[in-house]
Structures are given as C-alpha cells and as structure tokens.
Design a protein around this motif. Structure first.
Motif, short mmCIF file in Angstrom:
data_model
loop_
_atom_site.label_atom_id
_atom_site.label_comp_id
_atom_site.label_asym_id
_atom_site.label_seq_id
_atom_site.Cartn_x
_atom_site.Cartn_y
_atom_site.Cartn_z
N ILE A 85 0.83 -1.20 0.00
CA ILE A 85 0.00 0.00 0.00
C ILE A 85 0.87 1.25 0.00
O ILE A 85 0.60 2.21 -0.74
CB ILE A 85 -0.97 -0.01 1.19
N GLY A 86 1.93 1.24 0.81
CA GLY A 86 2.84 2.39 0.84
C GLY A 86 3.50 2.61 -0.52
O GLY A 86 3.61 3.75 -0.98
N GLY A 87 3.94 1.53 -1.16
CA GLY A 87 4.55 1.66 -2.48
C GLY A 87 3.58 2.18 -3.51
O GLY A 87 3.94 3.00 -4.37
N THR A 88 2.33 1.75 -3.42
CA THR A 88 1.31 2.24 -4.34
C THR A 88 1.06 3.73 -4.16
O THR A 88 0.93 4.48 -5.13
CB THR A 88 0.00 1.45 -4.13
N ILE A 89 1.02 4.17 -2.91
CA ILE A 89 0.79 5.59 -2.63
C ILE A 89 1.95 6.43 -3.14
O ILE A 89 1.75 7.48 -3.78
CB ILE A 89 0.56 5.81 -1.13
N VAL A 90 3.17 5.98 -2.90
CA VAL A 90 4.35 6.72 -3.38
C VAL A 90 4.37 6.78 -4.90
O VAL A 90 4.65 7.84 -5.49
CB VAL A 90 5.64 6.08 -2.83
N ALA A 91 4.05 5.68 -5.55
CA ALA A 91 4.02 5.65 -7.02
C ALA A 91 2.93 6.58 -7.55
O ALA A 91 3.15 7.31 -8.54
CB ALA A 91 3.79 4.24 -7.52
N ALA A 92 1.77 6.58 -6.92
CA ALA A 92 0.67 7.45 -7.38
C ALA A 92 1.04 8.91 -7.22
O ALA A 92 0.74 9.74 -8.10
CB ALA A 92 -0.60 7.13 -6.59
N LYS A 93 1.71 9.26 -6.14
CA LYS A 93 2.14 10.65 -5.94
C LYS A 93 3.17 11.05 -7.00
O LYS A 93 3.14 12.16 -7.52
CB LYS A 93 2.72 10.84 -4.55
N GLY A 94 4.07 10.12 -7.32
CA GLY A 94 5.07 10.41 -8.36
C GLY A 94 4.43 10.61 -9.72
O GLY A 94 4.81 11.52 -10.46
N ILE A 95 3.47 9.79 -10.05
CA ILE A 95 2.77 9.92 -11.33
C ILE A 95 1.98 11.21 -11.37
O ILE A 95 1.95 11.91 -12.38
CB ILE A 95 1.87 8.70 -11.57
N ASP A 96 1.35 11.57 -10.26
CA ASP A 96 0.57 12.80 -10.19
C ASP A 96 1.48 14.02 -10.37
O ASP A 96 1.14 14.95 -11.09
CB ASP A 96 -0.17 12.88 -8.86
N LYS A 97 2.64 13.97 -9.73
CA LYS A 97 3.58 15.08 -9.85
C LYS A 97 4.09 15.21 -11.29
O LYS A 97 4.20 16.31 -11.82
CB LYS A 97 4.75 14.88 -8.90
N ALA A 98 4.39 14.07 -11.92
CA ALA A 98 4.83 14.10 -13.31
C ALA A 98 3.73 14.63 -14.22
O ALA A 98 4.00 15.39 -15.16
CB ALA A 98 5.25 12.70 -13.75
N GLY A 99 2.49 14.27 -13.95
CA GLY A 99 1.36 14.77 -14.73
C GLY A 99 1.18 16.27 -14.57
O GLY A 99 0.87 16.97 -15.55
N ASP A 100 1.39 16.77 -13.36
CA ASP A 100 1.29 18.21 -13.13
C ASP A 100 2.36 18.97 -13.91
O ASP A 100 2.09 20.02 -14.50
CB ASP A 100 1.42 18.53 -11.64
N GLU A 101 3.58 18.43 -13.91
CA GLU A 101 4.66 19.06 -14.66
C GLU A 101 4.37 19.07 -16.16
O GLU A 101 4.58 20.06 -16.85
CB GLU A 101 5.99 18.35 -14.39
N LEU A 102 3.86 17.95 -16.67
CA LEU A 102 3.52 17.86 -18.08
C LEU A 102 2.41 18.85 -18.44
O LEU A 102 2.46 19.51 -19.47
CB LEU A 102 3.10 16.44 -18.43
N GLN A 103 1.43 18.96 -17.55
CA GLN A 103 0.33 19.88 -17.80
C GLN A 103 0.82 21.33 -17.81
O GLN A 103 0.39 22.13 -18.63
CB GLN A 103 -0.74 19.70 -16.73
N LYS A 161 3.83 22.34 -18.71
CA LYS A 161 4.56 22.54 -19.96
C LYS A 161 3.59 22.73 -21.13
O LYS A 161 3.79 23.59 -21.98
CB LYS A 161 5.47 21.35 -20.23
N ARG A 162 2.55 21.92 -21.18
CA ARG A 162 1.57 22.04 -22.26
C ARG A 162 0.84 23.37 -22.17
O ARG A 162 0.55 24.01 -23.18
CB ARG A 162 0.59 20.88 -22.24
#
Length: 54
Positions: free
Chosen positions: A23-41, A43-44
C-alpha cells in the motif's frame, strides 16, 4: 496447540507488514505519477499560451 497459534500469529503479522509495504509503495508511485502529470500539464499550458500569442 501453542505452536499452531504462534504460526498463525506470525502469518498474520507477516501479511500485515507485506500489505503495508504494498500500500505504501502504491501511494508513493501514485504521488510520483501525479507530480509528473502536473509538470507535463504546466509545460503544455505554457506551450499553448505561446501558440496563442504568435
């Protein structure tokens, strides 16, 4: 009977630990993906602003 009780207790504790790690690994991965999505957004969004001005 005591040995069986100890084995079940160990299994329960092991299951809780592994579940917590998953569960902890899933939460950390989801936060990382969310942060990457925010950065991409961002830039766009910036690219679209410059497209509209030109």
């Amino acid at each position: 009977m005591g040995i069986l009780k100890n084995v079940f207790a160990f299994m329960a504790v092991s299951t809780l630990i592994v579940g917590g790690v998953l569960i902890g690994g899933t939460i950390v991965a989801a936060k990382g993906i969310d942060k990457a999505g925010d950065e991409l957004q961002k830039k766009r969004f910036i690219k679209n602003i410059f497209k509209r001005r030109c």
